[in-house]
Motif scaffolding. Structure first.
Motif: not given
Length: 223
Positions: A137-148, A221-223
């Motif tokens: 899940g963390l690896a696929y989080l985009p840059a605009n993912a909400p901080v929460w 960061y995703q990698n």
């Protein structure tokens, strides 16, 4: 262990890029072989290698080492991720890390209760499986993912780590004779802390390598 750590992060030591100074890896393997040969010939070995003939001890110790590897790597990368990608200040980064630590503290008590009720296997499997899914899940989080969402992932990480603390220790020590308990506990702890040290080193090395290979920090960061 020291030579293995130097191999994972060799540039400050020998000037060679990380994971590429094969001399250090050769020294590590040679010392490991000498250690095994030496301890097998001792009547009272410092490292009791017969402990690893017990599959439960071996598997629980390796799982604990892997768990600490992931915990230290994620804990090292997360503050940098929150700063570089989301622009959070130090106070907000501290809040996210506090959520992770608090969740770990709470779940460690819960993990002991679950181990007493269900045995060690189920909590350990839940924890390790959850960590795999969390990493994906963390690896696929985009840059605009909400901080929460990132904060929720950090909290979930603390919960998953905490659930397995007591069960894995209990599994490792199950069936160990009283006169071997000190040696077994020491070996289990050594593998845990080795995972923690190597996780921090590999987290930093991997992140630095990807930052130099891509122009987009989020990709690193995703990698």
């Amino acid at each position: 262990l020291v030579s293995l750590l130097f191999f994972t992060s060799s540039r400050p030591i020998t000037g060679v890029a990380a994971l590429q100074d094969w001399r250090l890896l050769g020294v590590c393997l040679l010392l490991f072989a000498l250690l095994v040969l030496w301890e097998r010939r001792r009547s009272q070995p410092y490292v009791n290698l017969t402990l690893f003939a017990r599959p439960t001890f071996t598997f629980a110790s390796l799982c604990a080492g892997l768990r600490m590897f992931l915990m230290s790597a994620i804990s090292f990368v997360t503050p940098l991720y929150l700063t570089d990608i989301h622009g959070l200040n130090a106070s907000m980064v501290g809040v996210v890390l506090a959520l992770q630590a608090g969740a770990l503290f709470i779940a460690s008590r819960l993990g002991g209760t679950l181990a007493d009720r269900w045995g060690s296997r189920i909590p350990a499997v839940i924890s390790m499986t959850g960590l795999v899914l969390l990493m994906i899940g963390l690896a696929y989080l985009p840059a605009n993912a909400p901080v929460w969402l990132v904060a929720s992932a950090a909290t979930g990480h603390g919960l998953l780590i905490g659930i397995s603390l007591a069960p894995l220790h209990r599994a490792a020590m199950h069936g160990i004779a009283p006169h071997e308990s000190g040696s077994a506990a020491g070996m289990y702890s050594m593998l845990r802390f080795a995972g923690q040290i190597l996780g921090t080193a590999m987290g930093g090395v991997t992140l630095q390598r990807w930052l130099t290979q891509t122009s987009m920090p989020i990709t690193a960061y995703q990698n």
